[in-house]
Design a protein around this motif. Structure first.
Motif, short mmCIF file in Angstrom:
data_model
loop_
_atom_site.label_atom_id
_atom_site.label_comp_id
_atom_site.label_asym_id
_atom_site.label_seq_id
_atom_site.Cartn_x
_atom_site.Cartn_y
_atom_site.Cartn_z
N LYS A 211 -1.59 3.22 13.60
CA LYS A 211 -1.09 3.69 14.89
C LYS A 211 -2.27 3.85 15.85
O LYS A 211 -2.85 4.93 15.96
N PRO A 212 -2.64 2.75 16.51
CA PRO A 212 -3.87 2.76 17.33
C PRO A 212 -3.95 3.95 18.28
O PRO A 212 -5.00 4.58 18.39
N ARG A 213 -2.85 4.29 18.92
CA ARG A 213 -2.91 5.35 19.94
C ARG A 213 -3.17 6.73 19.36
O ARG A 213 -3.71 7.60 20.04
N ASP A 214 -2.78 6.93 18.10
CA ASP A 214 -3.05 8.22 17.47
C ASP A 214 -4.51 8.32 17.04
O ASP A 214 -5.06 9.42 16.93
N TYR A 215 -5.11 7.18 16.74
CA TYR A 215 -6.45 7.22 16.19
C TYR A 215 -7.51 7.27 17.28
O TYR A 215 -8.51 7.97 17.14
N ILE A 216 -7.31 6.51 18.35
CA ILE A 216 -8.28 6.51 19.47
C ILE A 216 -7.53 6.98 20.71
O ILE A 216 -6.64 6.30 21.21
N ASP A 217 -7.95 8.17 21.17
CA ASP A 217 -7.34 8.73 22.38
C ASP A 217 -7.49 7.76 23.55
O ASP A 217 -8.60 7.33 23.83
N GLY A 218 -6.39 7.43 24.18
CA GLY A 218 -6.46 6.60 25.38
C GLY A 218 -6.91 5.18 25.13
O GLY A 218 -7.49 4.55 26.01
N THR A 219 -6.66 4.67 23.93
CA THR A 219 -7.11 3.30 23.66
C THR A 219 -6.41 2.30 24.58
O THR A 219 -5.27 2.50 24.98
N LYS A 220 -7.14 1.22 24.87
CA LYS A 220 -6.57 0.16 25.71
C LYS A 220 -5.74 -0.80 24.87
O LYS A 220 -5.16 -1.73 25.40
N MET A 221 -5.77 -0.63 23.57
CA MET A 221 -5.04 -1.58 22.71
C MET A 221 -3.57 -1.18 22.69
O MET A 221 -3.19 -0.24 22.01
N SER A 222 -2.75 -1.90 23.46
CA SER A 222 -1.33 -1.55 23.47
C SER A 222 -0.62 -2.32 22.39
O SER A 222 -0.09 -3.40 22.60
N PHE A 223 -0.69 -1.76 21.21
CA PHE A 223 -0.08 -2.36 20.03
C PHE A 223 0.49 -1.21 19.22
O PHE A 223 -0.19 -0.22 18.97
N GLY A 224 1.76 -1.32 18.83
CA GLY A 224 2.45 -0.22 18.15
C GLY A 224 1.83 0.15 16.82
O GLY A 224 1.76 1.31 16.46
N GLY A 225 1.34 -0.84 16.08
CA GLY A 225 0.74 -0.56 14.78
C GLY A 225 1.44 -1.34 13.68
O GLY A 225 2.54 -1.87 13.87
N LEU A 226 0.77 -1.40 12.53
CA LEU A 226 1.33 -2.06 11.35
C LEU A 226 1.78 -0.96 10.41
O LEU A 226 0.96 -0.25 9.85
N LYS A 227 3.08 -0.80 10.22
CA LYS A 227 3.59 0.31 9.42
C LYS A 227 3.52 0.02 7.93
O LYS A 227 3.49 0.92 7.11
N LYS A 228 3.52 -1.28 7.57
CA LYS A 228 3.53 -1.61 6.13
C LYS A 228 2.11 -1.63 5.58
O LYS A 228 1.26 -2.37 6.08
N ALA A 229 1.87 -0.84 4.54
CA ALA A 229 0.52 -0.77 3.95
C ALA A 229 0.07 -2.16 3.50
O ALA A 229 -1.10 -2.52 3.67
N SER A 230 0.97 -2.95 2.94
CA SER A 230 0.57 -4.28 2.45
C SER A 230 0.15 -5.18 3.61
O SER A 230 -0.76 -6.01 3.45
N ASP A 231 0.76 -5.02 4.77
CA ASP A 231 0.34 -5.80 5.95
C ASP A 231 -1.06 -5.40 6.38
O ASP A 231 -1.90 -6.25 6.68
N ARG A 232 -1.31 -4.08 6.39
CA ARG A 232 -2.65 -3.62 6.81
C ARG A 232 -3.70 -4.08 5.81
O ARG A 232 -4.76 -4.59 6.19
N ALA A 233 -3.40 -3.94 4.53
CA ALA A 233 -4.37 -4.35 3.50
C ALA A 233 -4.66 -5.85 3.65
O ALA A 233 -5.82 -6.27 3.60
N ALA A 234 -3.61 -6.63 3.84
CA ALA A 234 -3.79 -8.09 3.90
C ALA A 234 -4.63 -8.47 5.11
O ALA A 234 -5.58 -9.27 5.00
N VAL A 235 -4.31 -7.91 6.28
CA VAL A 235 -5.02 -8.35 7.48
C VAL A 235 -6.47 -7.83 7.46
O VAL A 235 -7.39 -8.52 7.89
N ILE A 236 -6.69 -6.65 6.90
CA ILE A 236 -8.06 -6.11 6.83
C ILE A 236 -8.90 -6.93 5.85
O ILE A 236 -10.04 -7.29 6.14
N ALA A 237 -8.30 -7.28 4.69
CA ALA A 237 -9.04 -8.10 3.73
C ALA A 237 -9.35 -9.47 4.32
O ALA A 237 -10.44 -10.02 4.12
N TRP A 238 -8.41 -10.00 5.10
CA TRP A 238 -8.64 -11.32 5.72
C TRP A 238 -9.73 -11.22 6.80
O TRP A 238 -10.62 -12.07 6.88
N LEU A 239 -9.66 -10.15 7.62
CA LEU A 239 -10.68 -9.96 8.66
C LEU A 239 -12.07 -9.86 8.03
O LEU A 239 -13.06 -10.33 8.59
#
Ligand code: HEC
Length: 209
Positions: free
Chosen positions: A143-171
């Motif tokens: 949840k980008p907006r919860d983590y960085i106050d006033g972030t410019k990244m307008s993206f809702g977030g990845l709710k699925k842990a497997s999605d986050r793990a996959a994209v972070i491992a790929w990055l």
């Protein structure tokens, strides 16, 4: 068939319909089913998703993203590349690639927050300090907006842990110096310890009642 017979059939059908309606009304008048205010059985989304009863009985999960450290080593990189399509409209990830709406993300895992000197970050991001480890990325992407106050990244977030793990491992592969992936067994033990610590006060309360 003469008209008389057709009339009889029509009359019969009308009578039958009337009977059903009248009986229904009488039944409704005699019986008043009480609507339950809440379902007797506490459905949780986990249960609906077919999770085991043990998960349901476990103390409420601490707020925030599910940990992903233990999932990284076995994360599906092809899946990560697919998940990144959600990011690609704003982020280029190739070495020497441009900034778009968001900064170029080549080498982001392990890099400093606001790692591109030629990108105009929000104050919250620019002043955060420290580095993007796996856990920081997990929290931010949840949840980008919860983590960085006033972030410019307008993206809702990845709710699925497997999605986050996959994209972070790929990055992490999009880098001159990929970080070593945490050992799954060790990570699971650490995460279990952290979860128990977080749950401990709740258990204490329950015991006091
Ligand atoms: C709508 C555009 C948009 C989308 C979609 C988007 N981002 Fe971003 N992203 C941004 C912007 C803008 C920033 C700069 C944020 C700031 O300054 O607060 C950013 C910042 C970041 C940062 C921090 C970069 C740094 O240099 O510190 C990371 C990491 C990141 N995004 C990852 C992702 C990932 C992964 C996805 C997809 C799951 C994603 N972003 C989707 C626009 C976007």
């Amino acid at each position: 068939m003469n008209t008389m017979e057709i009339n009889k059939i029509v009359a019969g059908v009308i009578c039958a319909v009337l009977l059903v309606v009248v009986v229904g009304k009488i039944g409704g008048a005699l019986v008043h089913p009480d609507e339950l205010e809440a379902p007797v059985y506490p459905f949780s989304e986990d249960l609906m998703a077919g999770a085991s009863a043990t998960t349901a009985a476990a103390p409420a999960a601490p707020a925030g993203p599910e940990p992903i450290l233990a999932m990284l080593a076995s994360a599906d990189l092809a899946e990560g590349e697919k998940v990144f399509k959600k990011c690609a409209s704003c982020h280029d990830v190739e070495k020497g690639g441009p900034n778009k709406t968001g900064p170029n993300l080549y080498g982001i895992v392990g890099a400093a927050f606001a790692h591109k000197s030629d990108f105009s970050y929000s104050d919250g991001m620019a002043n955060h300090g420290s580095n993007w480890g796996f856990e920081e990325l997990n929290e931010f992407l949840y949840k980008p907006r919860d983590y960085i106050d006033g972030t410019k990244m307008s993206f809702g977030g990845l709710k699925k842990a497997s999605d986050r793990a996959a994209v972070i491992a790929w990055l992490n592969t999009k880098s001159d110096n990929p970080l070593p992936l945490p050992d799954p067994a060790e990570a699971a033990a650490t995460e279990q310890g952290a979860a128990e610590e977080a749950a401990a006060p709740a258990e204490g309360e329950a015991a006091a009642q």
